[in-house]
Design a protein around this motif. Structure first.
Motif, PDB file in Angstrom:
ATOM      1  N   CYS A   1      79.022 -69.218   8.001  1.00  0.00           N
ATOM      2  CA  CYS A   1      77.488 -69.161   6.963  1.00  0.00           C
ATOM      3  C   CYS A   1      76.438 -69.516   7.698  1.00  0.00           C
ATOM      4  CB  CYS A   1      78.579 -70.954   6.277  1.00  0.00           C
ATOM      5  SG  CYS A   1      76.922 -71.444   4.846  1.00  0.00           S
ATOM      6  N   SER A   2      75.405 -68.792   7.021  1.00  0.00           N
ATOM      7  CA  SER A   2      73.961 -68.687   8.170  1.00  0.00           C
ATOM      8  C   SER A   2      73.251 -69.606   6.973  1.00  0.00           C
ATOM      9  CB  SER A   2      73.916 -67.912   8.490  1.00  0.00           C
ATOM     10  OG  SER A   2      73.221 -66.689   7.722  1.00  0.00           O
ATOM     11  N   ALA A   3      72.113 -69.430   7.172  1.00  0.00           N
ATOM     12  CA  ALA A   3      70.720 -70.640   6.257  1.00  0.00           C
ATOM     13  C   ALA A   3      68.623 -70.129   7.184  1.00  0.00           C
ATOM     14  CB  ALA A   3      70.569 -71.830   6.199  1.00  0.00           C
ATOM     15  N   ASP A   4      68.686 -70.107   6.709  1.00  0.00           N
ATOM     16  CA  ASP A   4      66.990 -69.540   7.066  1.00  0.00           C
ATOM     17  C   ASP A   4      66.723 -71.248   7.632  1.00  0.00           C
ATOM     18  OD1 ASP A   4      65.500 -66.971   4.995  1.00  0.00           O
ATOM     19  OD2 ASP A   4      66.821 -67.101   6.226  1.00  0.00           O
ATOM     20  N   GLY A   5      66.172 -70.832   8.570  1.00  0.00           N
ATOM     21  CA  GLY A   5      65.027 -72.798   8.782  1.00  0.00           C
ATOM     22  C   GLY A   5      63.820 -72.354   8.447  1.00  0.00           C
ATOM     23  N   GLN A   6      63.428 -73.746   8.807  1.00  0.00           N
ATOM     24  CA  GLN A   6      62.299 -73.886   7.567  1.00  0.00           C
ATOM     25  C   GLN A   6      61.350 -72.746   8.184  1.00  0.00           C
ATOM     26  OE1 GLN A   6      60.963 -77.410   9.297  1.00  0.00           O
ATOM     27  NE2 GLN A   6      60.205 -78.704   7.601  1.00  0.00           N
ATOM     28  N   GLY A   7      60.463 -72.361   7.660  1.00  0.00           N
ATOM     29  CA  GLY A   7      59.261 -71.235   8.124  1.00  0.00           C
ATOM     30  C   GLY A   7      60.397 -69.916   7.085  1.00  0.00           C
ATOM     31  N   ARG A   8      61.355 -69.709   7.553  1.00  0.00           N
ATOM     32  CA  ARG A   8      62.165 -69.027   6.634  1.00  0.00           C
ATOM     33  C   ARG A   8      62.096 -67.959   7.818  1.00  0.00           C
ATOM     34  NH1 ARG A   8      60.994 -67.417   0.857  1.00  0.00           N
ATOM     35  NH2 ARG A   8      62.993 -66.017   1.302  1.00  0.00           N
ATOM     36  N   GLU A   9      61.799 -67.797   9.091  1.00  0.00           N
ATOM     37  CA  GLU A   9      61.858 -66.610   9.795  1.00  0.00           C
ATOM     38  C   GLU A   9      63.320 -66.616  11.532  1.00  0.00           C
ATOM     39  OE1 GLU A   9      59.197 -68.630  10.530  1.00  0.00           O
ATOM     40  OE2 GLU A   9      59.044 -69.797  12.106  1.00  0.00           O
ATOM     41  N   THR A  10      63.314 -68.257  11.372  1.00  0.00           N
ATOM     42  CA  THR A  10      64.940 -68.818  11.791  1.00  0.00           C
ATOM     43  C   THR A  10      65.814 -68.562  10.892  1.00  0.00           C
ATOM     44  OG1 THR A  10      64.270 -70.369  11.745  1.00  0.00           O
ATOM     45  CG2 THR A  10      63.702 -69.122  13.768  1.00  0.00           C
ATOM     46  N   GLN A  11      67.254 -67.708  11.643  1.00  0.00           N
ATOM     47  CA  GLN A  11      67.980 -68.163  10.306  1.00  0.00           C
ATOM     48  C   GLN A  11      69.014 -68.474  11.572  1.00  0.00           C
ATOM     49  OE1 GLN A  11      70.873 -65.025   8.559  1.00  0.00           O
ATOM     50  NE2 GLN A  11      69.391 -64.841   7.532  1.00  0.00           N
ATOM     51  N   TYR A  12      70.007 -69.842  11.216  1.00  0.00           N
ATOM     52  CA  TYR A  12      71.064 -71.014  11.733  1.00  0.00           C
ATOM     53  C   TYR A  12      71.691 -70.399  11.760  1.00  0.00           C
ATOM     54  CZ  TYR A  12      67.178 -72.829  13.797  1.00  0.00           C
ATOM     55  OH  TYR A  12      65.499 -73.462  14.488  1.00  0.00           O
ATOM     56  N   PHE A  13      72.811 -70.667  11.837  1.00  0.00           N
ATOM     57  CA  PHE A  13      75.115 -70.509  12.011  1.00  0.00           C
ATOM     58  C   PHE A  13      76.057 -71.472  12.046  1.00  0.00           C
ATOM     59  CE2 PHE A  13      75.366 -65.576  11.313  1.00  0.00           C
ATOM     60  CZ  PHE A  13      73.788 -65.362  11.328  1.00  0.00           C
ATOM     61  N   GLY A  14      76.328 -71.389  11.017  1.00  0.00           N
ATOM     62  CA  GLY A  14      77.907 -72.648  11.217  1.00  0.00           C
ATOM     63  C   GLY A  14      78.310 -72.150  12.089  1.00  0.00           C
ATOM     64  N   PRO A  15      79.349 -72.807  12.629  1.00  0.00           N
ATOM     65  CA  PRO A  15      79.840 -72.649  13.848  1.00  0.00           C
ATOM     66  C   PRO A  15      81.556 -71.555  13.477  1.00  0.00           C
ATOM     67  CG  PRO A  15      81.061 -74.887  12.461  1.00  0.00           C
ATOM     68  CD  PRO A  15      79.330 -74.459  11.337  1.00  0.00           C
ATOM     69  N   GLY A  16      81.202 -71.221  12.107  1.00  0.00           N
ATOM     70  CA  GLY A  16      82.453 -70.922  11.662  1.00  0.00           C
ATOM     71  C   GLY A  16      83.760 -71.432  11.448  1.00  0.00           C
ATOM     72  N   THR A  17      84.707 -70.507  10.439  1.00  0.00           N
ATOM     73  CA  THR A  17      85.591 -70.771  10.380  1.00  0.00           C
ATOM     74  C   THR A  17      86.506 -69.747  10.666  1.00  0.00           C
ATOM     75  OG1 THR A  17      85.398 -71.957   8.023  1.00  0.00           O
ATOM     76  CG2 THR A  17      87.574 -71.433   7.738  1.00  0.00           C
ATOM     77  N   ARG A  18      88.074 -70.342  11.385  1.00  0.00           N
ATOM     78  CA  ARG A  18      88.371 -68.960  12.276  1.00  0.00           C
ATOM     79  C   ARG A  18      89.834 -68.640  11.265  1.00  0.00           C
ATOM     80  NH1 ARG A  18      84.847 -70.838  15.143  1.00  0.00           N
ATOM     81  NH2 ARG A  18      84.196 -69.514  17.035  1.00  0.00           N
ATOM     82  N   LEU A  19      90.277 -67.926  10.480  1.00  0.00           N
ATOM     83  CA  LEU A  19      90.959 -67.396   9.773  1.00  0.00           C
ATOM     84  C   LEU A  19      92.123 -66.593   9.828  1.00  0.00           C
ATOM     85  CD1 LEU A  19      92.449 -67.992   6.575  1.00  0.00           C
ATOM     86  CD2 LEU A  19      90.639 -66.111   5.642  1.00  0.00           C
ATOM     87  N   LEU A  20      93.358 -67.388  10.047  1.00  0.00           N
ATOM     88  CA  LEU A  20      94.568 -66.396  10.063  1.00  0.00           C
ATOM     89  C   LEU A  20      95.297 -65.742   9.120  1.00  0.00           C
ATOM     90  CD1 LEU A  20      96.090 -64.966  12.260  1.00  0.00           C
ATOM     91  CD2 LEU A  20      97.395 -66.386  12.941  1.00  0.00           C
ATOM     92  N   VAL A  21      95.775 -64.492   8.684  1.00  0.00           N
ATOM     93  CA  VAL A  21      96.414 -64.291   7.134  1.00  0.00           C
ATOM     94  C   VAL A  21      98.325 -63.451   7.561  1.00  0.00           C
ATOM     95  CG1 VAL A  21      96.447 -63.643   5.424  1.00  0.00           C
ATOM     96  CG2 VAL A  21      94.424 -64.370   5.698  1.00  0.00           C
ATOM     97  N   LEU A  22      98.804 -64.716   7.403  1.00  0.00           N
ATOM     98  CA  LEU A  22     100.160 -64.086   8.010  1.00  0.00           C
ATOM     99  C   LEU A  22     101.039 -62.986   7.084  1.00  0.00           C
ATOM    100  CD1 LEU A  22     101.881 -66.957   9.931  1.00  0.00           C
ATOM    101  CD2 LEU A  22     100.581 -64.810  11.055  1.00  0.00           C
TER     102      LEU A  22
END
Lengths: 114, 112
Positions: A93-114
């Motif tokens: 997941c990510s979102a624009d920072g203040q001013g919208r020139e930056t974009q920050y990311f979450g740590p991620g969700t690691r999904l394994l499907v069996l």
């Protein structure tokens, strides 16, 4: 900078089931984004989520497979529906920072499907 | 096309400088970014440059942008073992919803 958290951080799921991933931002943001990173690959945008409107999906991704909610300016969910092993990836997941020139990311969700 | 291209692997000795290169295709790109991904982690925004600039320096990091050649580079001075990671170049295209297009990532290995 925006601080973004995701839940769950990882999961192992059975084929045919669905998983909903939550994304929380520590400040109000206009746009949130969902990306997929397949094993050993780069990031691919799944969709853009604006509060109060339907998500905009990129080519190759459809709402039935990846429904997204955006109930307010700090939160979004991505559901991976009817999963198959090919859905095994990191979902970020990510979102624009203040001013919208930056974009920050979450740590991620690691999904394994069996 | 949509491609952002990077070399896949770079190996440097600790203390040397690292230079990671990236080429992009869209001359209307507004911002260009460098992200770092350590094993098992998400993406950390390292630095970014506006398209009307040609250089940006931030401590050990120097970003060079050649708009004519659509070439972006990241130089890491005095590379340390903690710099070992995958580095992604990304461009933000003008218009739309501020979508980022990512390169494949360059794996930087720092050895003693």
């Amino acid at each position: 900078s925006a601080v973004i958290s995701q839940k769950p951080s990882r999961d192992i799921c059975q084929r045919g089931t669905s998983l909903t991933i939550q994304c929380q931002v520590d400040s109000q943001v206009t746009m949130m984004f969902w990306y997929r990173q397949q094993p050993g690959q780069s990031l691919t945008l799944i969709a853009t989520a604006n509060q109060g409107s339907e998500a905009t999906y990129e080519s190759g991704f459809v709402i039935d497979k990846f429904p997204i909610s955006r109930p307010n300016l700090t939160f979004s969910t991505l559901t991976v529906s009817n999963m198959s092993p090919e859905d095994s990836s990191i979902y970020l997941c990510s979102a624009d920072g203040q001013g919208r020139e930056t974009q920050y990311f979450g740590p991620g969700t690691r999904l394994l499907v069996l | 096309g949509e491609d952002v291209e990077q070399s896949l692997f770079l190996s440097v000795r600790e203390g040397d400088s690292s230079v990671i290169n990236c080429t992009y295709t869209d001359s209307s790109s507004t911002y260009l970014y460098w992200y770092k991904q350590e094993p098992g982690a998400g993406l950390q925004l390292l630095t970014y440059i506006f398209s009307n600039m040609d250089m940006k320096q931030d401590q050990r990091l120097t970003v060079l942008l050649n708009k004519m050649d659509k070439h972006l580079s990241l130089r890491i001075a005095d590379t340390q073992t903690g710099d070992s990671a995958i580095y992604f170049c990304a461009e933000r295209r003008r218009g739309g919803y501020n979508k980022l297009i990512f390169g494949a990532g360059t794996r930087l290995a720092v050895h003693p």
